[in-house]
Write a protein that holds these residues in place. Sequence first.
Motif, PDB file in Angstrom:
ATOM      1  N   UNK A   1      23.030 -19.255  -3.552  1.00 16.41           N
ATOM      2  CA  UNK A   1      23.645 -18.709  -4.557  1.00 16.41           C
ATOM      3  C   UNK A   1      23.572 -19.903  -5.880  1.00 16.41           C
ATOM      4  N   UNK A   2      23.926 -19.392  -6.998  1.00 19.41           N
ATOM      5  CA  UNK A   2      24.074 -20.382  -8.065  1.00 19.41           C
ATOM      6  C   UNK A   2      22.688 -21.051  -8.487  1.00 19.41           C
TER       7      UNK A   2
ATOM      8  N   UNK B   1      21.245 -16.974 -12.703  1.00 26.73           N
ATOM      9  CA  UNK B   1      21.384 -17.202 -11.219  1.00 26.73           C
ATOM     10  C   UNK B   1      20.866 -16.031 -10.495  1.00 26.73           C
TER      11      UNK B   1
ATOM     12  N   UNK C   1      21.662 -14.623  -7.734  1.00 31.88           N
ATOM     13  CA  UNK C   1      22.374 -13.723  -7.088  1.00 31.88           C
ATOM     14  C   UNK C   1      22.570 -12.527  -7.967  1.00 31.88           C
ATOM     15  N   UNK C   2      22.471 -12.670  -9.303  1.00 30.01           N
ATOM     16  CA  UNK C   2      22.553 -11.717 -10.106  1.00 30.01           C
ATOM     17  C   UNK C   2      21.431 -10.767 -10.045  1.00 30.01           C
TER      18      UNK C   2
END
Lengths: 256, 341
Positions: free
Chosen positions: A90-91, A135, A137-138
Motif C-alpha cells: 500500500x502507498x 496509489x 490500493x485505490x
Amino acid sequence: MSGLEVAALTCAVGRRTVLTDVTFDVAAGQVVGVVGPNGSGKSTLLRALAGIAKPPVGRVLVAGEDLHRLPARARARRVAFVGQEEDLPSGLLVEEAVALGRVPHTAPWDTDAADLPVVHGALAAVGLSDLARRPVEDLSGGERRRVSLARGLAQASPVLVLDEPTNHLDVRHQLHFAHLLRGLGRTVVVALHDLSLAVATCDRLVVVHGGRTTTALPPAEALAPDVVRSAFGVTATPVTDPATGRTHLLMSLEDL
Amino acid sequence: MRLRVGATVLVLAVLLGLSIVVSTAFGAEQLPLGSVARVLWARACGCVTTDLASDTIVWQFRAPRVLLAVLVGAGLALAGVGMQTLVRNPLADPYLLGVSSGAGVGASAVLTMGLFASAGIYALTAGALVGALAAALVVFGVATVQGGLTPLRLVLTGTVLGSAFSALASYLVFRSPDPAAAQSVLFWLLGSLAGAGWQQLVLPATAVAVVGVLMLLGSRWLDALLIGPETASAVGVPVRQVRITLFVALGVLVGVLVAVSGGIGFVGLVVPHAARLLVGPRHRSLLPVAAVLGALFLVWVDVVTRIAVRPTEIPLSVVSGLIGAPAFLALLGRRRYRFGS
C-alpha cells in the motif's frame, strides 16, 4: 527478436512431479497460449519457462541460451514474467510499481528518473496513463492486473510469459489486451482459461492435461473436439462468426 | 498524501540537531541552556572553559549518551524496515530473529556467572554481542536446513528460538545466588543508555553506517522483494542472495545495538510505519526518513527516562512502550494504511 525452445522439460512443485517430457518450440514473435483445466500444471509450467523455478530435468532456451543457467539479472532481460496474483504494498504509486520492470536494466541504487519514458509508454499501452500517480490500493482488481502487465512490458524483454493475464479484466479490456499482445512484436507465452479468447488471440496453443503437454499446434487442431472432451470434460462445437469469419467454440457439459 | 523526501529529511535533521543540543540540558542535574551552549561552544572552538562542572556533565556524560541514542534509534529504525521487508510482515521488529533473547542469555551469563570478566567494563557488551550473534547464527542455520529463509519460516523459527533463549536466560538468573542479579538483568533487558562513553560510539556508528548504506544501495531490490519473491525473481533480483545478505546485515546490526543498549522495544516497530505514512513504502525514501525519525524519537524517549523519576532512571522500554503502543495502534488503525495485505 528470439523464440523459445523447450526441450524435454520436467516440472515439479517441491518433490512432486507435475509435468513430464514437455517439448515445444515458439517461433520468434509468435503468441502461444497455454490452456488446460484447473490444477493441470499451467502455472508450474510457466514458472519454469520464465526461469523462476528451476526444473529438475530439461532446458528452456532463448536465442540458444539456457535460461536456468543465466544469472537472475541476465535472465530477466531476456524473459519477463507476470504471475497470477500480486500483492502490491500500500502507498506504492502506479508508476513506481511499473518502474520495477526496469530493475534488470538499472543498478539497484538508481532512481526511476531515466526510466520514466519507458514506464509511461507501458502504462499507455495498457490504458492506465491517467492513473500513473495514484496509489495502487485505490485501483480496482482489473486495473491492478493491468499495472502488473505494464511492469512486464516495461521490462522490454524479447520474451514475455504471462499467467492468466486476463483475470479480473472486463470483456472490453480482455479484447483490448488480446489485440495488444498481438501487436507487441514479442514472443509471448500466455496461460488463458478462456478457450474462445485463446483461439482468438494465439497463433499456437499448448494443451496441458494429465501430466503431459501437446506441442504447440494451431488452435483449431489443438482444441479438436476429442481433445477438449478428454482434457476439459466438455463438448466443444466450433462455429463461425458470420460477421468476422472467426471461429468460436461453443461449450456444453457432455452429460446434460 | 506523501511528503517530499528531501524536504522531510532536511526538516527532521534540523530538528534532530536542535534536539541533540537541547537534550543535553536535561537529566538528574538540570542545566540552563546557556551553560550547555557555552560548554559546547568552548569544546567546538577549543577554548578553555571556566565551568568545569557543566563541562563534565555535558561533554563527558550527556553528549556521548545523546549521540548513542541517535545511533541506536536510527539503527533500530533501519533494522525494523529491513526486517519488515525480509519477512513481509508489518508486525516484524528488529528482535524477531531471536537476537535480543540471545543477547539476553549472554548478558545474564555475564551478570550472574561473571563470564567475560577479563573484558572489564566491556564484559556486558561482549557477552551480549556474543549471545546475539550466536542466536542469529542458530536461527539462520535452522531456517536454512528446514527449507530456506522464507518469510514464514523466519518468523516461526525466530519466534520459537527466541522463546527458548529467553527461557535459558531466565534459568541463569533463577539459579544465581545473587539476588541483585535478577534486577540488573531485568534492567538491562529493558534497555538503557546510562553509562555511555565516547569510546562506546565507534562500534554502533560503524554498524549503522555500513548497514544503512548497504540497504540504500540495494533499495530497488528491496522494493521488489517487498512485493514478493516471485515478482522479485521475475525482475532479476537474486532473491536468495539478497535474503541472506539482508539477514546477516540485520543480525550484526541488531546484535551490536542490543549489546550497547539492551532491548529497546517499539522503536523498530513503530518508526518504520510512521516513516512509511510520511513518504511511502519505497526504500530509497523510507530508509533515510526512518533513520532520522528513529534517532529523534529515541533522543526524547531517553530524556524522559532521565527526568521522569529524578534522580533515578527508568528503563527505556518502559517509556518507548508507553508512547509506542498507542502510537502503533493509531497508525495501523488508519483506514487507508495497509502493509501488504
